[in-house]
Structure formats: structure tokens, C-alpha cells
Scaffold this motif. Sequence first.
Motif, PDB file in Angstrom:
ATOM      1  N   GLY A  60       1.068  -1.019  -0.046  1.00  0.00           N
ATOM      2  CA  GLY A  60       0.402   0.023   0.449  1.00  0.00           C
ATOM      3  C   GLY A  60       1.153   1.257  -0.173  1.00  0.00           C
ATOM      4  O   GLY A  60       0.491   2.268  -0.444  1.00  0.00           O
ATOM      5  N   MET A  61       2.366   1.326   0.340  1.00  0.00           N
ATOM      6  CA  MET A  61       2.797   2.260   0.707  1.00  0.00           C
ATOM      7  C   MET A  61       3.337   2.711  -0.438  1.00  0.00           C
ATOM      8  O   MET A  61       3.433   3.576  -0.937  1.00  0.00           O
ATOM      9  N   LEU A  62       3.523   1.178  -1.148  1.00  0.00           N
ATOM     10  CA  LEU A  62       4.276   1.949  -2.119  1.00  0.00           C
ATOM     11  C   LEU A  62       3.725   1.520  -3.827  1.00  0.00           C
ATOM     12  O   LEU A  62       4.532   2.117  -4.194  1.00  0.00           O
ATOM     13  N   MET A  63       2.928   1.056  -3.482  1.00  0.00           N
ATOM     14  CA  MET A  63       1.845   0.568  -4.765  1.00  0.00           C
ATOM     15  C   MET A  63       0.672   2.097  -5.026  1.00  0.00           C
ATOM     16  O   MET A  63       0.384   1.842  -5.649  1.00  0.00           O
ATOM     17  N   SER A  64       0.387   2.297  -3.972  1.00  0.00           N
ATOM     18  CA  SER A  64      -0.595   3.663  -3.552  1.00  0.00           C
ATOM     19  C   SER A  64      -0.766   5.099  -4.372  1.00  0.00           C
ATOM     20  O   SER A  64       0.703   4.878  -4.239  1.00  0.00           O
ATOM     21  N   PRO A  65      -1.597   5.238  -5.269  1.00  0.00           N
ATOM     22  CA  PRO A  65      -0.650   7.159  -5.408  1.00  0.00           C
ATOM     23  C   PRO A  65      -0.637   7.770  -4.249  1.00  0.00           C
ATOM     24  O   PRO A  65      -1.227   7.404  -2.871  1.00  0.00           O
ATOM     25  N   PRO A  66       0.016   8.860  -4.347  1.00  0.00           N
ATOM     26  CA  PRO A  66       0.631   9.492  -3.935  1.00  0.00           C
ATOM     27  C   PRO A  66       0.072  10.804  -2.676  1.00  0.00           C
ATOM     28  O   PRO A  66       1.283  11.789  -2.886  1.00  0.00           O
ATOM     29  N   LYS A 119       4.814  -5.476 -18.962  1.00  0.00           N
ATOM     30  CA  LYS A 119       4.292  -4.032 -19.667  1.00  0.00           C
ATOM     31  C   LYS A 119       3.205  -4.444 -20.789  1.00  0.00           C
ATOM     32  O   LYS A 119       1.912  -3.414 -20.346  1.00  0.00           O
ATOM     33  N   SER A 120       2.896  -5.683 -20.957  1.00  0.00           N
ATOM     34  CA  SER A 120       1.745  -6.264 -21.637  1.00  0.00           C
ATOM     35  C   SER A 120       0.991  -7.339 -21.084  1.00  0.00           C
ATOM     36  O   SER A 120      -0.734  -7.159 -21.065  1.00  0.00           O
ATOM     37  N   ASN A 121       1.199  -7.240 -19.680  1.00  0.00           N
ATOM     38  CA  ASN A 121       0.656  -7.894 -18.380  1.00  0.00           C
ATOM     39  C   ASN A 121       0.446  -7.746 -16.887  1.00  0.00           C
ATOM     40  O   ASN A 121       1.274  -7.452 -16.384  1.00  0.00           O
ATOM     41  N   PRO A 122      -0.401  -6.418 -16.866  1.00  0.00           N
ATOM     42  CA  PRO A 122      -1.063  -5.973 -15.990  1.00  0.00           C
ATOM     43  C   PRO A 122      -0.984  -6.422 -14.619  1.00  0.00           C
ATOM     44  O   PRO A 122      -0.573  -5.647 -13.409  1.00  0.00           O
ATOM     45  N   ARG A 123      -1.479  -7.448 -14.509  1.00  0.00           N
ATOM     46  CA  ARG A 123      -2.405  -8.560 -13.277  1.00  0.00           C
ATOM     47  C   ARG A 123      -0.821  -9.162 -13.002  1.00  0.00           C
ATOM     48  O   ARG A 123      -0.477  -8.836 -11.644  1.00  0.00           O
ATOM     49  N   VAL A 124       0.162  -9.333 -13.973  1.00  0.00           N
ATOM     50  CA  VAL A 124       1.066  -9.868 -13.638  1.00  0.00           C
ATOM     51  C   VAL A 124       2.344  -9.393 -12.605  1.00  0.00           C
ATOM     52  O   VAL A 124       2.688  -9.892 -11.701  1.00  0.00           O
ATOM     53  N   ARG A 125       1.930  -7.817 -13.818  1.00  0.00           N
ATOM     54  CA  ARG A 125       3.217  -7.168 -12.790  1.00  0.00           C
ATOM     55  C   ARG A 125       2.723  -6.174 -11.045  1.00  0.00           C
ATOM     56  O   ARG A 125       3.694  -6.468 -10.604  1.00  0.00           O
ATOM     57  N   VAL A 137       4.318  -7.798  -5.959  1.00  0.00           N
ATOM     58  CA  VAL A 137       4.316  -7.751  -4.625  1.00  0.00           C
ATOM     59  C   VAL A 137       4.655  -9.477  -4.035  1.00  0.00           C
ATOM     60  O   VAL A 137       5.213  -8.887  -2.720  1.00  0.00           O
ATOM     61  N   GLY A 138       5.414 -10.221  -5.234  1.00  0.00           N
ATOM     62  CA  GLY A 138       6.441 -11.074  -4.558  1.00  0.00           C
ATOM     63  C   GLY A 138       7.446 -10.461  -4.195  1.00  0.00           C
ATOM     64  O   GLY A 138       8.282 -10.775  -2.926  1.00  0.00           O
ATOM     65  N   ILE A 142       8.234  -7.629  -3.151  1.00  0.00           N
ATOM     66  CA  ILE A 142       8.131  -6.880  -1.857  1.00  0.00           C
ATOM     67  C   ILE A 142       7.636  -7.796  -0.535  1.00  0.00           C
ATOM     68  O   ILE A 142       9.504  -7.595   0.101  1.00  0.00           O
ATOM     69  N   ALA A 143       7.240  -8.834  -1.147  1.00  0.00           N
ATOM     70  CA  ALA A 143       7.678 -10.640   0.329  1.00  0.00           C
ATOM     71  C   ALA A 143       8.612 -10.359   0.271  1.00  0.00           C
ATOM     72  O   ALA A 143       9.650 -10.994   1.636  1.00  0.00           O
ATOM     73  N   GLY A 144       9.522 -10.999  -0.512  1.00  0.00           N
ATOM     74  CA  GLY A 144      10.787 -11.581  -0.558  1.00  0.00           C
ATOM     75  C   GLY A 144      11.592 -10.351  -0.182  1.00  0.00           C
ATOM     76  O   GLY A 144      12.403 -10.841   1.289  1.00  0.00           O
ATOM     77  N   ALA A 145      11.555  -8.963   0.255  1.00  0.00           N
ATOM     78  CA  ALA A 145      11.990  -8.251   0.434  1.00  0.00           C
ATOM     79  C   ALA A 145      12.008  -8.135   2.385  1.00  0.00           C
ATOM     80  O   ALA A 145      12.698  -8.382   2.979  1.00  0.00           O
ATOM     81  N   ILE A 146      10.707  -8.624   2.867  1.00  0.00           N
ATOM     82  CA  ILE A 146      10.128  -8.541   4.013  1.00  0.00           C
ATOM     83  C   ILE A 146      11.249  -9.175   4.364  1.00  0.00           C
ATOM     84  O   ILE A 146      11.954  -9.181   5.550  1.00  0.00           O
TER      85      ILE A 146
END
Length: 333
Positions: free
Chosen positions: A110-116, A269-275, A280-281, A283-287
Motif C-alpha cells: 500500500g505504501m509503495l503502490m498507492s498514489p502518493p 508491460k503487456s500484463n498488468p496483473r502479472v506485473r 507483491v512477490g 515486496i514479500a521477498g524483501a520483507i
Amino acid sequence: MSSSEVPKFTLDKPRYDQSAFSGRVRHFFDLVDPMLLLTSDAKLKESVDLLAAFKAGKINPGQPGQVTDAQMWEARRIKEAILHPDTNEPIPAVFRMSAFVPANVPIIAGMLMSPPTVLNTVMWQWINQTFNAGFNYSNRNANAPQSTAEIATAYGAASAISVGTAVGLGELVKRATNLPPAVRGVVRTVVPFVAVASAGVANMYLMRRGEAETGIDVRDSEGNLVGRSQEAGKICLKQVAVTRVLLPVPILILPPVIMSGLNRTAFLKSNPRVRMAVEVGVIAGAIWGALPLAIATFPQVMPVETSKLETRFHQMRTPKGDPITTLYYNKGV
């Protein structure tokens, strides 16, 4: 020792060498495993009972018909992941180390992906500090009690600092129109880190300041309680503050950098859902990696020279008359 070898079980020391950073990282990776959240009350009781039986000399792991060393280490891992080392009471599930990844993925996303926007900044910083307050309190050194009023005041102050820092820095970036676009982009990426790091330190200190004000328990090399020390509490909080600055580095800095490269690929670029799933993956790995690496900066049980504590600890001696130069305290998480 290879990763496949299981050392002889003991209660005298952890499975991995805690004097080495690599050993501490392995120890905390064991505890951050989200699968531990599925541990039932029956399994916890079984683990506690096994450890009690071992301590009483009723079982000898590795002998025919006995439990294995691996089973005993797993019992100890379960107990340490769920029960607070000072109170021996269960830590609330959402604030256990094993919940850190699943609890933080939606927060950081939410912090990284939401509009600022200001509203989004306020909301996600408040949610983040609410979780941090619960995590800090639940994993504190529990020898320093705090009243409900003190906890509420600390939570309110930490939330205000977090939100104020994030919103203030965000507005500063917006007004810095004289900066080149590339520089503004970098600064905008760093703002969440600065806000989270500064608020994390403030949150930790406010929630745990009782450790410096009333002191924490210090013990000798045999684990015997020898007193309470405010100086040890102050040293402890400084060490935990360092981990709170290190913790958000990979969480908030790496995902934007990694995704800036991946987002240039034609497939994403052509697969926004995959992006989104990939982000999220990442982010999870970083956490997942950030918490063990940050907390492992210092050992869980910290040695401290008696010369750095109050004068009443300077001339302490063992029952044999030998001078005691080092004592130990639980740093908490």
C-alpha cells in the motif's frame, strides 16, 4: 556443519552459533517462517512438555525408542517462536515474528503502490505504526512494565511523528520544482524510507522507554539474576534503534529499484496483473530477508561489561571470589 547435519540437542545454547552474524541470521530465519502461525495449541503444549521432560532428564534424544535431535530442535523453535522469553506467555499471533511477512506485505504494498496523495500517506503510515507499536510492545524486554496510559501516549506520539514526517517530506518534494525530474524521482522514492525509519526508531523508543527509565534485568554467565540496570536498558534501546533504521532499507529501497528494471520488459508491460503479482512477490521477498538480517545485527542475549553499568555492578564477584566483568541481558526484538 552442513545444513543437513543436526547437532546434538541442548538447552544450554541455540542451535546456531550466536557469536557469528551468519548464525544469528539462520536463527531468525527459523523464527520468521510464516508456517509457524499454523501451530496448534496442542502442538505447542507437546513441544513445551518435550522440553520440560528433557530438562528433567526423562528423555535422551537420539537413543532407540526416543525422540530425535531434530524433533527436539523443532520443539524448541516452536516454543521460542510463540512464547515470550521473559513472561513465558504466548505472544499475540499477529505480532509474532512469524507474522511479520504476511502482516507487512499489504502494508508495504500500500505504501509503495498507492498514489502518493496526502490521504494515502496518512492512512498507510498510521496503519504501519499501529502494527509497529503492537510488534514493539509484544516483543519488548518484559521486565520493564508500562501502564496503559504510557502505552497509549507512546502509540499516539509515534503515529503523529510517522504521519508528520511522511506528509512533510512529501510536500517538500512537491515544492522542490527546481530539482531535475530524475533527482525528484529519487527523493520521492527515499521519502517513505526516511519516514518509516525515523518513525520506527521513535515508535520503538516510546513503546520501550521504560527499559531505560526503570532498568532491565541483568544476569551472570550462569543465567542467575543479579539486578536491574538502567544503563543496560539505555544500551539495549540504542542497539534496537540501529535495527529499526536497517530494517526498512531493503523493504522500501529494493522493490522500486528492482521493479523499475522489470517494468521495462515487454512481458510485464503487456500484463498488468502479472506485473502487480511480481511486485507483491518482490515486496514479500524483501520483507522476508529484511527482518532476520536487521535483527541479527546484535545477539539476542547481549553481553555488557560491568564497567559500563552502574557502580554497584563494578565490584561483583562469583561465589568463588572471581571478579565478574561481564553480565547479560535480553535485547528483545
